[in-house]
Design an enzyme around this catalytic site. Sequence first.
Site, PDB file in Angstrom:
ATOM      1  N   GLN A  54      43.030  39.373  31.012  1.00  6.85           N
ATOM      2  CA  GLN A  54      42.636  37.982  30.809  1.00  6.85           C
ATOM      3  C   GLN A  54      41.132  37.879  30.568  1.00  6.85           C
ATOM      4  O   GLN A  54      40.353  38.688  31.050  1.00  6.85           O
ATOM      5  CB  GLN A  54      43.033  37.142  32.017  1.00  6.85           C
ATOM      6  CG  GLN A  54      44.539  37.031  32.212  1.00  6.85           C
ATOM      7  CD  GLN A  54      44.906  36.056  33.305  1.00  6.85           C
ATOM      8  OE1 GLN A  54      44.238  35.055  33.528  1.00  6.85           O
ATOM      9  NE2 GLN A  54      45.999  36.333  34.009  1.00  6.85           N
ATOM     10  N   ARG A  72      35.173  37.973  46.666  1.00  6.23           N
ATOM     11  CA  ARG A  72      36.032  39.109  47.023  1.00  6.23           C
ATOM     12  C   ARG A  72      35.400  39.916  48.154  1.00  6.23           C
ATOM     13  O   ARG A  72      36.075  40.333  49.099  1.00  6.23           O
ATOM     14  CB  ARG A  72      36.281  39.992  45.794  1.00  6.23           C
ATOM     15  CG  ARG A  72      37.226  39.371  44.767  1.00  6.23           C
ATOM     16  CD  ARG A  72      37.606  40.359  43.687  1.00  6.23           C
ATOM     17  NE  ARG A  72      36.525  40.635  42.762  1.00  6.23           N
ATOM     18  CZ  ARG A  72      36.322  40.008  41.606  1.00  6.23           C
ATOM     19  NH1 ARG A  72      37.146  39.025  41.254  1.00  6.23           N
ATOM     20  NH2 ARG A  72      35.327  40.336  40.816  1.00  6.23           N
ATOM     21  N   ASP A  98      51.599  36.798  41.931  1.00  6.64           N
ATOM     22  CA  ASP A  98      51.232  36.469  40.550  1.00  6.64           C
ATOM     23  C   ASP A  98      52.491  36.413  39.704  1.00  6.64           C
ATOM     24  O   ASP A  98      53.511  37.023  40.047  1.00  6.64           O
ATOM     25  CB  ASP A  98      50.251  37.511  39.989  1.00  6.64           C
ATOM     26  CG  ASP A  98      49.454  36.972  38.807  1.00  6.64           C
ATOM     27  OD1 ASP A  98      48.388  36.360  39.028  1.00  6.64           O
ATOM     28  OD2 ASP A  98      49.904  37.138  37.658  1.00  6.64           O
ATOM     29  N   ALA A 139      53.693  30.703  41.273  1.00  2.65           N
ATOM     30  CA  ALA A 139      52.991  30.543  42.550  1.00  2.65           C
ATOM     31  C   ALA A 139      53.485  29.321  43.319  1.00  2.65           C
ATOM     32  O   ALA A 139      53.689  29.383  44.541  1.00  2.65           O
ATOM     33  CB  ALA A 139      51.484  30.452  42.309  1.00  2.65           C
ATOM     34  N   ASP A 167      43.269  30.726  44.106  1.00  2.44           N
ATOM     35  CA  ASP A 167      42.349  30.767  42.970  1.00  2.44           C
ATOM     36  C   ASP A 167      43.137  30.571  41.677  1.00  2.44           C
ATOM     37  O   ASP A 167      43.360  31.521  40.922  1.00  2.44           O
ATOM     38  CB  ASP A 167      41.603  32.106  42.958  1.00  2.44           C
ATOM     39  CG  ASP A 167      40.586  32.198  41.828  1.00  2.44           C
ATOM     40  OD1 ASP A 167      40.102  31.137  41.373  1.00  2.44           O
ATOM     41  OD2 ASP A 167      40.286  33.330  41.405  1.00  2.44           O
ATOM     42  N   CYS A 213      38.223  26.537  38.556  1.00  2.00           N
ATOM     43  CA  CYS A 213      37.323  26.979  37.485  1.00  2.00           C
ATOM     44  C   CYS A 213      37.333  25.987  36.330  1.00  2.00           C
ATOM     45  O   CYS A 213      36.901  26.317  35.219  1.00  2.00           O
ATOM     46  CB  CYS A 213      37.698  28.377  37.007  1.00  2.00           C
ATOM     47  SG  CYS A 213      39.369  28.526  36.339  1.00  2.00           S
TER      48      CYS A 213
END
Length: 396
Positions: A202, A214, A252, A282, A300, A340
Amino acid sequence: MNAPRWPYPLLRLKPGKEGLISKRHPWVFSGALARPSESTLVRLADDSGQVLGVGTASPANPLAARIFRFEDAPLDEAFFRSRFESALRLRRDLGLWSPEGGCRWVFGEGDGLPGLVVDRYAQALVLQVGTAGLEGLRDTWWPILFELGKREGITAFVERSQSGRKEEGLEPVNRLLKGSLGGPVTVHEGPAKLSVDLLRGQKTGFFLDQRAHRLQVGAHAEGCRVLNTFGYTGGFSIHAGLGGASQVATLDISAPALDQAERDWVANGLDPAVHVRMEGDAFELMRQLEPGGWDRVIVDPPAFAKQRKDVDKAFKAYKDVFRLGARATAPGGFLWVFSCSQHLDRMRFQEAVWTALLETGREARVLAHLGQPADHPYALNHPEGFYLKGLWLRVE
């Protein structure tokens, strides 16, 4: 694509529309122009013809022009060399420039180069070119970037130009420009070794903007059950495992991403029995989780609001997934939530988190406001460059 010679054609604004440029904002929308541009490189001028800046332009994109310099001067070799070197010097000063690590070298407007993103992954460089003007100037800036990259030990150059190309009349690009790749590259991030597929992953292959978070999760994972939702190739998971987590789940929808997460887990010397793979949507999988079953939860998700008109719908999606994340978090546990989406501002983001907690009947304390790292800088005159928003919460 041939670029016009200097001096570039004038692109005039409507009377009274020079306000944002006078504040050194680098964007000009189509409604501010006297007429659409016929050139991809322009000199922006007020109604009287006074030049206010120089940049790229598009007749079809609502974001009609992007200013590179607020003076009447060309976008030439000296200009690009100066901007590339300045951006590199910043990353070096920040201690982020490493032959084994990952780092964003150029971040568009934040580095005075609108429409251009350049990421380093160990010995490889990945670039994204987002405007027709930059395409027209490729023969000017690309040799300089290649030269500087080779000087810095880069051996493979990849282009992943996709986002925003349609509005500029450009086709997506996914190719190896120079050098060779034998497969995914490995970057070192603190104690972790992470694989990045530069041609199929991605964005430019990975999410460099979550580096510090992280590391933060890894520092607070010892003895904990950790749930990493929208986990991609498991960056948060690997750090949690290295931090001593008792169990880590990576959730995922992408089977190839989870395959890579499992390979990286083993490559980092972690016990496969400690890692749980959760493949699927999800929202659906999180609804099936035991309430309060996880000590550390990371939520996230992707950008639900890619355009301003999507904000209200995105708000609901963020609220719902944050609610599910809070529901999964054990009393006294830590919850990291992110957005984001540039169009969802900080206050609306925090409202989505607050509403999610209210709906779960939980309370939380904010331990930290989180955002994009220092190699993703944004200019004060371009607040739109601030896109990554996060909260680190203790959930009661």
